[in-house]
Design a protein around this motif. Sequence first.
Motif, PDB file in Angstrom:
ATOM      1  N   ILE A  26       0.996  -1.081  -0.096  1.00 40.62           N
ATOM      2  CA  ILE A  26      -0.067  -0.038   0.050  1.00 40.62           C
ATOM      3  C   ILE A  26       0.940   1.249   0.139  1.00 40.62           C
ATOM      4  O   ILE A  26       1.829   1.486   0.750  1.00 40.62           O
ATOM      5  CB  ILE A  26      -1.021   0.293   1.315  1.00 40.62           C
ATOM      6  CG1 ILE A  26      -1.702  -0.958   1.145  1.00 40.62           C
ATOM      7  CG2 ILE A  26      -1.522   1.307   1.366  1.00 40.62           C
ATOM      8  CD1 ILE A  26      -3.020  -1.157   2.167  1.00 40.62           C
ATOM      9  N   TRP A  27       0.693   2.297  -1.019  1.00 38.56           N
ATOM     10  CA  TRP A  27       1.194   3.473  -0.631  1.00 38.56           C
ATOM     11  C   TRP A  27       0.619   4.441   0.097  1.00 38.56           C
ATOM     12  O   TRP A  27      -0.449   4.578   0.403  1.00 38.56           O
ATOM     13  CB  TRP A  27       0.940   4.052  -2.040  1.00 38.56           C
ATOM     14  CG  TRP A  27       1.721   3.620  -3.255  1.00 38.56           C
ATOM     15  CD1 TRP A  27       1.251   2.595  -4.298  1.00 38.56           C
ATOM     16  CD2 TRP A  27       2.841   3.985  -3.656  1.00 38.56           C
ATOM     17  NE1 TRP A  27       2.193   2.295  -5.281  1.00 38.56           N
ATOM     18  CE2 TRP A  27       3.100   2.932  -5.026  1.00 38.56           C
ATOM     19  CE3 TRP A  27       4.061   4.565  -3.323  1.00 38.56           C
ATOM     20  CZ2 TRP A  27       4.390   3.043  -5.405  1.00 38.56           C
ATOM     21  CZ3 TRP A  27       5.273   4.698  -3.969  1.00 38.56           C
ATOM     22  CH2 TRP A  27       5.548   3.925  -5.252  1.00 38.56           C
TER      23      TRP A  27
ATOM     24  N   MET B  53      -2.840 -12.398   9.120  1.00 34.40           N
ATOM     25  CA  MET B  53      -3.463 -10.926   8.519  1.00 34.40           C
ATOM     26  C   MET B  53      -3.553 -11.298   7.173  1.00 34.40           C
ATOM     27  O   MET B  53      -2.618 -11.577   6.392  1.00 34.40           O
ATOM     28  CB  MET B  53      -2.454  -9.871   8.948  1.00 34.40           C
ATOM     29  CG  MET B  53      -3.353  -8.513   8.620  1.00 34.40           C
ATOM     30  SD  MET B  53      -2.112  -7.093   8.900  1.00 34.40           S
ATOM     31  CE  MET B  53      -1.849  -7.371  10.658  1.00 34.40           C
ATOM     32  N   ALA B  54      -4.741 -10.971   6.534  1.00 34.48           N
ATOM     33  CA  ALA B  54      -4.928 -11.142   5.095  1.00 34.48           C
ATOM     34  C   ALA B  54      -5.151  -9.929   4.320  1.00 34.48           C
ATOM     35  O   ALA B  54      -4.921  -9.742   3.026  1.00 34.48           O
ATOM     36  CB  ALA B  54      -6.273 -11.753   4.750  1.00 34.48           C
ATOM     37  N   GLN B  55      -4.946  -8.648   5.032  1.00 34.94           N
ATOM     38  CA  GLN B  55      -5.427  -7.366   4.295  1.00 34.94           C
ATOM     39  C   GLN B  55      -5.110  -6.342   5.532  1.00 34.94           C
ATOM     40  O   GLN B  55      -5.379  -6.452   6.791  1.00 34.94           O
ATOM     41  CB  GLN B  55      -6.645  -7.444   3.723  1.00 34.94           C
ATOM     42  CG  GLN B  55      -7.016  -6.014   2.862  1.00 34.94           C
ATOM     43  CD  GLN B  55      -8.518  -6.061   2.349  1.00 34.94           C
ATOM     44  OE1 GLN B  55      -9.283  -6.855   2.925  1.00 34.94           O
ATOM     45  NE2 GLN B  55      -8.937  -5.294   1.537  1.00 34.94           N
ATOM     46  N   PHE B  56      -4.474  -5.108   5.122  1.00 31.67           N
ATOM     47  CA  PHE B  56      -4.530  -3.894   5.904  1.00 31.67           C
ATOM     48  C   PHE B  56      -4.730  -2.661   5.133  1.00 31.67           C
ATOM     49  O   PHE B  56      -4.493  -2.645   3.919  1.00 31.67           O
ATOM     50  CB  PHE B  56      -3.364  -3.858   6.716  1.00 31.67           C
ATOM     51  CG  PHE B  56      -2.039  -3.606   5.784  1.00 31.67           C
ATOM     52  CD1 PHE B  56      -1.461  -2.355   5.736  1.00 31.67           C
ATOM     53  CD2 PHE B  56      -1.361  -4.627   5.083  1.00 31.67           C
ATOM     54  CE1 PHE B  56      -0.571  -1.910   4.861  1.00 31.67           C
ATOM     55  CE2 PHE B  56      -0.415  -4.208   4.270  1.00 31.67           C
ATOM     56  CZ  PHE B  56       0.052  -3.081   4.197  1.00 31.67           C
ATOM     57  N   ALA B  57      -5.123  -1.647   5.830  1.00 30.63           N
ATOM     58  CA  ALA B  57      -5.254  -0.307   5.121  1.00 30.63           C
ATOM     59  C   ALA B  57      -5.185   0.681   6.026  1.00 30.63           C
ATOM     60  O   ALA B  57      -5.267   0.502   7.183  1.00 30.63           O
ATOM     61  CB  ALA B  57      -6.604  -0.149   4.327  1.00 30.63           C
ATOM     62  N   PHE B  58      -4.514   1.919   5.590  1.00 27.79           N
ATOM     63  CA  PHE B  58      -4.672   3.203   6.517  1.00 27.79           C
ATOM     64  C   PHE B  58      -5.887   3.950   6.377  1.00 27.79           C
ATOM     65  O   PHE B  58      -6.227   4.424   5.271  1.00 27.79           O
ATOM     66  CB  PHE B  58      -3.387   3.877   6.068  1.00 27.79           C
ATOM     67  CG  PHE B  58      -2.088   3.104   6.602  1.00 27.79           C
ATOM     68  CD1 PHE B  58      -1.577   3.036   7.658  1.00 27.79           C
ATOM     69  CD2 PHE B  58      -1.238   2.631   5.365  1.00 27.79           C
ATOM     70  CE1 PHE B  58      -0.306   2.339   8.163  1.00 27.79           C
ATOM     71  CE2 PHE B  58      -0.145   1.897   5.765  1.00 27.79           C
ATOM     72  CZ  PHE B  58       0.186   1.671   6.817  1.00 27.79           C
ATOM     73  N   THR B  59      -6.486   4.393   7.639  1.00 24.12           N
ATOM     74  CA  THR B  59      -7.545   5.319   7.464  1.00 24.12           C
ATOM     75  C   THR B  59      -7.251   6.376   8.616  1.00 24.12           C
ATOM     76  O   THR B  59      -6.396   6.293   9.372  1.00 24.12           O
ATOM     77  CB  THR B  59      -8.759   4.547   7.992  1.00 24.12           C
ATOM     78  OG1 THR B  59      -8.748   4.408   9.461  1.00 24.12           O
ATOM     79  CG2 THR B  59      -8.879   3.200   7.203  1.00 24.12           C
ATOM     80  N   PRO B  60      -8.236   7.384   8.511  1.00 24.41           N
ATOM     81  CA  PRO B  60      -7.985   8.516   9.560  1.00 24.41           C
ATOM     82  C   PRO B  60      -8.251   7.932  10.917  1.00 24.41           C
ATOM     83  O   PRO B  60      -7.605   8.635  12.110  1.00 24.41           O
ATOM     84  CB  PRO B  60      -8.953   9.604   9.117  1.00 24.41           C
ATOM     85  CG  PRO B  60      -9.207   9.429   7.838  1.00 24.41           C
ATOM     86  CD  PRO B  60      -9.227   7.816   7.479  1.00 24.41           C
ATOM     87  N   PHE B  61      -8.783   6.951  11.110  1.00 21.57           N
ATOM     88  CA  PHE B  61      -9.012   6.420  12.519  1.00 21.57           C
ATOM     89  C   PHE B  61      -8.161   5.303  13.162  1.00 21.57           C
ATOM     90  O   PHE B  61      -8.122   4.880  14.036  1.00 21.57           O
ATOM     91  CB  PHE B  61     -10.457   5.944  12.480  1.00 21.57           C
ATOM     92  CG  PHE B  61     -11.659   6.650  11.890  1.00 21.57           C
ATOM     93  CD1 PHE B  61     -12.122   7.691  12.557  1.00 21.57           C
ATOM     94  CD2 PHE B  61     -11.950   6.427  10.373  1.00 21.57           C
ATOM     95  CE1 PHE B  61     -12.809   8.281  11.929  1.00 21.57           C
ATOM     96  CE2 PHE B  61     -12.943   7.144   9.674  1.00 21.57           C
ATOM     97  CZ  PHE B  61     -13.375   8.493  10.738  1.00 21.57           C
TER      98      PHE B  61
ATOM     99  N   SER C  71     -13.069  -3.213   0.647  1.00 21.09           N
ATOM    100  CA  SER C  71     -12.544  -2.161  -0.231  1.00 21.09           C
ATOM    101  C   SER C  71     -12.773  -0.738   0.302  1.00 21.09           C
ATOM    102  O   SER C  71     -13.825  -0.718   0.919  1.00 21.09           O
ATOM    103  CB  SER C  71     -13.212  -1.982  -1.591  1.00 21.09           C
ATOM    104  OG  SER C  71     -13.035  -0.789  -2.584  1.00 21.09           O
ATOM    105  N   VAL C  72     -11.778   0.154   0.506  1.00 23.63           N
ATOM    106  CA  VAL C  72     -11.685   1.238   1.124  1.00 23.63           C
ATOM    107  C   VAL C  72     -12.175   2.292   0.497  1.00 23.63           C
ATOM    108  O   VAL C  72     -11.565   2.492  -0.927  1.00 23.63           O
ATOM    109  CB  VAL C  72     -10.280   1.669   1.738  1.00 23.63           C
ATOM    110  CG1 VAL C  72     -10.337   3.019   2.464  1.00 23.63           C
ATOM    111  CG2 VAL C  72     -10.016   0.484   2.623  1.00 23.63           C
ATOM    112  N   ALA C  73     -13.055   3.307   0.743  1.00 26.65           N
ATOM    113  CA  ALA C  73     -13.542   4.407  -0.085  1.00 26.65           C
ATOM    114  C   ALA C  73     -12.335   5.469  -0.385  1.00 26.65           C
ATOM    115  O   ALA C  73     -11.350   5.416   0.407  1.00 26.65           O
ATOM    116  CB  ALA C  73     -14.642   5.211   0.648  1.00 26.65           C
TER     117      ALA C  73
END
Length: 585
Positions: free
Chosen positions: A338-339, A387-395, A436-438
């Motif tokens: 992930i960028w 862990m199968a997936q990760f993403a960065f969010t504001p939270f 999927s992240v918005a």
Amino acid sequence: MLGLLALACTAKERAENVDSNGGSSGSGGTAAAGSGGDGGSAGSNTGGVGATGGSATGGSAMGGSAGTNHGTGGTGGAMLQDPVIDVQTDPDLVGFTTSLDATGSTDPEGENLTISWVLKTAPMNSQLGDSDVDVSTPGVASFLGDKGGSYTFTVTANTPDNRSATQDVTVNVPALPIPFIEGRKGMQGYDYFVRVVDSDGEHARDVSCKLGFGSTDPAGDMEFLGGLMSLPGWNMPMGNGVFFPEVTLDPNTGSGFAKLVVSPVQNKCGDPQQRTLVDGATEGRVQGLLALNPGGTRLAYLDTDTVNGGVRLATIGVDGTDRRILYGSDLLSGVVPIWVDDTHLAWLEHDAGDYIYSSVDMVGAGQPGNASKQERLVCSTALVDKMAQFAFTPFGILIRTLGGSLGVGIHLVSGTDCSSAKTLVGTDYTDLSSFSVAPDKQSIVFSAKGPNDGDANVYELVVDGFSAPTRRFGDDNVDDIDPRFSPDGRQVIWTQLTFDSQGVPSGTGVHVANLDGKYGMRVAAHDPNNPTTPTVVHALHPRDIVINCHFSISGQPAGRGWSLGIGLFGLALISRRTWRRRRRA
């Protein structure tokens, strides 16, 4: 003596002139056809000036005739000008409101205008009619485009005194290209192709050559297709190009390699505009785990070293130049990188636990000891089995887990250790898909069989740590699976499937719909009943975020685009469970 010769003059236009010695001029008349009144008769000394001829709609009035004793003829009346039409268009994607605004139109004579609209032409197969056009706001027409292409309206501006102007105005409504994969039954099982269809269901076309050769094992082909569907790696800038791994397979062993290809969405296999970015045979077997940076200039991916073996994290320019190997290690997991921003990458390593690291996009920056490498999250094996997936969010960091004390689910971690994780989607949701992240990273979509569901449905969840999932789409008679956001976050694409008693998929196809519920349709269909060439289709699904892409094949600025999913890593990771998640009696 008074001269009353302008008998046709109106009250508004009459003018009486008196000469200095008492002789009066005649009044200019308004003739029905626009002729002027007669000039006034002359006074006793110097003749009066004839009145100005009156104007009449439809033509210029004639000047008044001279008085009998040196009277001067009247001045001809001016022609009234027609209204000036000015229309501003505001097109939106198929399924959203496109508007035309004519409130900027003007009348040179200062009268108020009434605007009317007539739909003159629409794209082929459009069902739009005049009754579907909203004209409730004066001077404005709006409609929901059901097909991509040109809509032409005849615009008329009318005045109270029956003057008018007419103009044709055309607005182009774009359709979003949607990629999917299609399996076609051939001589040896199914052959698989990357296809693109517009979000209005039109212009379906092949983009890739065959992704792989069919085998003599249809069940194995279904497993292979299932693997293609469930793993990430597609990036598609809107209307411009698509990145994909093109696979060379041994039809007997299933082994092979994949090269990384970029192609304009309108082109087909072998088109000269298609370019190979990474040669899988010599530069590394591309695993298909692709991510485009926010600026659309560089692509990150995982590959396998063709010489020494081992998994590597690499990046390359979208023009095929400046390839960089950031890190090589078998600890790299099969999860898409992930960028963090245009110049920093994050990735997952699996050792005695799961670890998320990040570094700058430079050669060797991910190696242990490099000052650029930073640890972002640690999850022990007791908490997270996998862990199968990760993403960065504001939270915080969003993770999807497959086991451990956190269980199977989606969790939010606000710190740097999974011990602080808060479960957002727990074990009461089964058959949980990747999320999927918005684009704004405030929410996700995923598919699951919820507590009250008979089949899998599509859910949306605001990832603030307090909200509950909301069911958005689903049919109780089929599984709705693998959703993803559109580039602007207003639409969702997903696959709808049923399964036979052997676990082989059939019906109904790939769907797209607005989150506001105003538009939805099936854009690609299964054809399980064709005895000659039955096909199965599946949306390509990302295992991480949708990225705002700005890449353009032609060099022209591109719009935002899809981050899509496909993965072929050595083609040995596919298990029968991947596809056959549900069986029908």
